[in-house]
Design an enzyme around this catalytic site. Structure first.
Site: not given
Length: 282
Positions: A219, A95-96, A128, A247
């Site tokens: 996700d 993710s990040m 998003r 996710h």
């Protein structure tokens, strides 16, 4: 958990094992302990030195005032690699953390052998963006303001697949965790906001290191179509999609994800031994 000073802030980190180093970079609003149950043991068993750390904004690392730019988080990761003296490393981010990983490979190729990006994107579409802004607002307000159990249920809908949400034992475990330890605070909000870094597709065409993008079929936060976009933007990037997970697919189907990771790391392990030019290109 020891800390190390990097460009004026303290980063809490753990380092285990020996062999080719792998740096695991966590998702927004997540502690490095997220990797402990599945990915750390698998990478240690595969013969790697494993380094985990908490990004700025996530205690016990420093939580300096914001705003945080994605470039700030990239500089932190680069500073940590240099301070520990283990570079170049293979980067695994989620993710990040995956967004940090792809930018780290772009800005500091001399520090990166290869990068495996779990649930990433090169831009945020309108939905998003709204989701990220709402998440930042929610953690600033605190779970109590929105109802702790309501927040936990809503977050689970974002993080997990219908497959996991239909499993009563899984639901009970995560409801317990997320209600007992709700995600709150300015640091988490600033991390969420750092992921709104604009459209990076053109910039990512400058990545020169081997990259693997892994998307998860269900996700909502980093959907497969945005993962494919990122892979298409990065020259030579490989793309894989894991079915039946959301996710946090690396927690939902760790045996599949770990097998993909270990195979990719084995394929790219020799890259660090190749001669490079001044820009870190092989």
């Amino acid at each position: 958990m020891p800390t190390i000073r990097v460009d004026g802030i303290d980063l809490a980190y753990e380092e285990r094992g020996s062999g080719p180093p792998v740096l695991l970079i966590s998702p927004a609003a997540s502690r490095a302990t997220l990797w402990e149950l599945h990915q750390v043991p698998a990478l240690l068993a595969a013969g790697h030195r494993v380094i985990t750390f908490d990004n700025r904004g996530m205690a016990p690392s420093s939580c300096p005032p914001g705003p945080y730019r994605l470039a700030d988080l990239v500089a932190d990761a680069a500073g940590l690699i240099r301070a520990l003296g283990h570079g170049p490393v293979t980067v695994v981010g989620a993710s990040m953390g995956a967004m940090i990983g792809q930018e780290l490979a772009l800005a500091h190729p001399e520090l990166v052998v290869s990068a495996a990006l779990l649930g990433t994107r090169a831009r945020a579409d309108r939905f998003r963006t709204a989701m990220t802004e709402a998440s930042a607002e929610r953690v600033r307000q605190g779970a109590a303001a929105n109802g702790v159990r309501h927040v936990a249920v809503s977050l689970m809908c974002q993080l997990f697949s219908p497959r996991s949400l239909a499993d009563d034992a899984t639901v009970a475990d995560w409801l317990d965790v997320l209600t007992a330890f709700p995600i709150t605070g300015e640091g988490a909000a600033l991390q969420y906001e750092a992921t709104l870094a604009g459209d990076r597709r053109e910039a990512l065409s400058g990545v020169t290191r081997p990259v693997l993008v892994v998307s998860f079929s269900d996700d909502l936060i980093m959907p497969p179509f945005l993962g494919r976009e990122a892979a298409e933007a990065i020259p030579g990037a490989r793309y894989a999609e894991v079915p039946g997970c959301g996710h946090f697919g690396f927690l939902e189907r760790p045996e599949v994800v770990n097998r993909i990771l270990v195979d990719f790391l084995a394929r790219t392990a020799t890259a660090s031994a190749r001669p490079t030019d001044a820009a870190g290109r092989p």
